[in-house]
Design an enzyme around this catalytic site. Structure first.
Site, PDB file in Angstrom:
ATOM      1  N   CYS A  49       0.807  -1.198   0.024  1.00  0.00           N
ATOM      2  CA  CYS A  49       0.003   0.014  -0.069  1.00  0.00           C
ATOM      3  C   CYS A  49       0.781   1.360  -0.130  1.00  0.00           C
ATOM      4  CB  CYS A  49      -1.021   0.025   1.071  1.00  0.00           C
ATOM      5  SG  CYS A  49      -2.294   1.131   1.161  1.00  0.00           S
TER       6      CYS A  49
ATOM      7  N   HIS B  95      -3.938  -5.049   0.048  1.00  0.00           N
ATOM      8  CA  HIS B  95      -3.396  -5.541   1.398  1.00  0.00           C
ATOM      9  C   HIS B  95      -3.373  -7.067   1.165  1.00  0.00           C
ATOM     10  CE1 HIS B  95      -2.860  -1.718   3.720  1.00  0.00           C
ATOM     11  NE2 HIS B  95      -3.919  -1.338   2.902  1.00  0.00           N
TER      12      HIS B  95
ATOM     13  N   GLU C 273      -2.465  -9.036   3.471  1.00  0.00           N
ATOM     14  CA  GLU C 273      -2.541  -9.489   4.716  1.00  0.00           C
ATOM     15  C   GLU C 273      -4.061  -9.452   5.108  1.00  0.00           C
ATOM     16  OE1 GLU C 273      -1.577  -6.629   3.941  1.00  0.00           O
ATOM     17  OE2 GLU C 273      -2.040  -5.001   5.302  1.00  0.00           O
TER      18      GLU C 273
END
Lengths: 204, 252
Positions: free
Chosen positions: A82, A186, A188
């Site tokens: 990001c 993202h 994650e």
């Protein structure tokens, strides 16, 4: 396989989320507060949530800039997520005009407002792979990943583009040159597709 | 193309996940919020919103611990709200795993905080929660857990929130909360057409068709809470319904 991954902590990130995801895929995350320990890792992640200006000034004040430059030119794997990806570019026009790390010949600009889209770009969107890469192995082309951003990367070298996505315009959603990779989304927070990407980073 | 999102909302009071009816929180649904996440059949949900509705500020640390626990096993975007009154606590919530902060009362009492959070963390990570209530035939925005009437018209308040740095709106109607009759579609449409940031609809979902109504009225994301806890595999069923309706959602 190298399981140790260093996460750069410069007060601008969802460090725990990233650590949790690395643990989930069998890695060993270490949070790096001390710039002198960066060189000891063979893989690092540069995360980032927030505004470009604060991020780059935090990296400066915490003396991360030169060790990150050394790391990137050493050929060791580094992944920016990001804002971390945006920091790898030459400049950003977010709330002013700022220099980034300059590893990619690219500018960070606001996503343009076109008809029928809402900004910032928040939510799940398709990622279209532009080239092959070890980080994308086992992931289906056009998988959905989670995005939350208002600015995007504009590459001068098209060879650097790893993937694109569409929100009003087609924009660059991942960049890669040799050992340096940046993703706008993202991983994650992108469930199985995202965890696969992190696992690939661990194993690449 | 960007997908419409299905969002699960966890209303947390102290340690418990509670049911909300017109902003009264009585029934405890789960005694551990992290467990509730497991029950959500998490792979169908696109995002999780966790709200601390406790009346006391002392619950802040406990809430942050809850976020930390949830994020250990939850690889989904998480937005959190309740008692966000300063930058340090905001930073802590991000650090524990939150991706977005949801602010409500601060847009009334401390607009400067909203502005500085937006400039520090980016507008994309600040969501303005807007609660409306109808009184004397006028629908206005209420703050402080529905206790103070700002007298503002919802779309004016939404525009103001965006000017102060909100990158998203989380819209709820106190009259519709827990009332099982669907979203407040009139106000939802009004807000969606007055701002250019994404809008999340919340409050009142009982049938899956309430979700598609919200999307057709302009919502970028549809959220539900109570109904997820009482129906087995509810998230998956809701997602299937939206896909069958031909809506552009992330497949499961």
């Amino acid at each position: 396989m190298i399981k140790d991954i260093g996460i750069i902590d410069y007060d601008m990130g969802n460090i725990s989320s990233l650590s949790n995801a690395i643990i989930e895929v069998g890695g060993k995350p270490s949070i790096i507060n001390d710039p002198t320990s960066v060189a000891g890792f063979s893989k690092i992640i540069l995360p980032g949530v927030g505004a470009f200006k604060d991020a780059i000034s935090n990296l400066k004040s915490k003396q991360f800039i030169s060790v990150l430059n050394d790391f990137a030119s050493s050929g060791k794997q580094i992944l920016g997520i990001c804002l971390g990806m945006q920091l790898m570019c030459k400049t950003s026009s977010e709330n002013g005009y700022f220099d980034g790390l300059g590893w990619f010949d690219a500018e960070v600009n606001k996503l343009p407002k076109t008809s029928n889209i809402k900004l910032p770009h928040i939510g799940w969107n398709e990622v279209n792979f532009s080239k092959q890469n070890a980080l994308l192995e086992t992931i289906k082309d056009k998988s959905d990943f989670y995005f939350v951003h208002g600015y995007h990367v504009e590459c001068k070298n098209y060879e650097d583009i790893l993937s694109t996505s569409s929100h009003g315009i087609n924009f660059v959603s991942a960049i890669q040159n040799k050992n340096i990779t940046g993703v706008q989304f993202h991983p994650e927070k992108s469930q199985s597709a995202g965890l696969s990407l992190i696992k690939n980073f661990l194993e690449s | 193309m960007l997908k419409k999102r299905l969002i699960a909302v966890l209303i947390v009071n102290g340690k418990y996940v509670v049911q909300s009816v017109k902003f009264k929180h009585t029934n405890a649904i789960h005694y551990d919020a992290a467990e509730a996440i497991e029950c959500f059949n998490k792979w169908s949900i696109d995002e999780i919103i966790i709200l601390n509705v406790s009346r006391t500020e002392e619950t802040r640390m406990e809430f942050s611990k809850t976020i930390e626990n949830i994020c250990k096993k939850c690889f989904l975007p998480v937005a959190v709200g309740g008692w966000i009154t300063d930058i340090n606590y905001s930073r802590e919530l991000f650090y524990k795993g939150a991706d977005k902060l949801i602010l409500n009362t601060a847009f009334h009492t401390n607009p400067a905080l909203c502005e500085s959070l937006a400039s520090k963390f980016g507008t994309q990570s600040i969501t303005a929660s807007i609660d409306v209530k109808k009184e004397n035939k006028r629908t206005t925005v209420w703050v402080n857990r529905g206790r103070i009437n700002t007298e503002y018209h919802p779309s004016d308040w939404a525009k103001r929130a965006v000017e102060l740095g909100a990158g998203e709106i989380f819209f709820n109607s106190i009259d519709h909360d827990g009332a099982r009759k669907g979203y407040n579609l009139v106000t939802l449409n009004d807000i969606c057409s007055s701002v250019n940031v994404p809008v999340i609809a919340f409050g009142g979902v009982f049938n899956w068709s309430h979700l598609s109504e919200g999307i057709r009225e302009g919502a970028d994301a549809v959220a539900l809470a109570n109904q997820l806890h009482y129906t087995e595999h509810s998230a998956r069923r809701a997602k299937k319904f939206l896909i069958n309706e031909g809506l552009n959602v992330r497949s499961i």
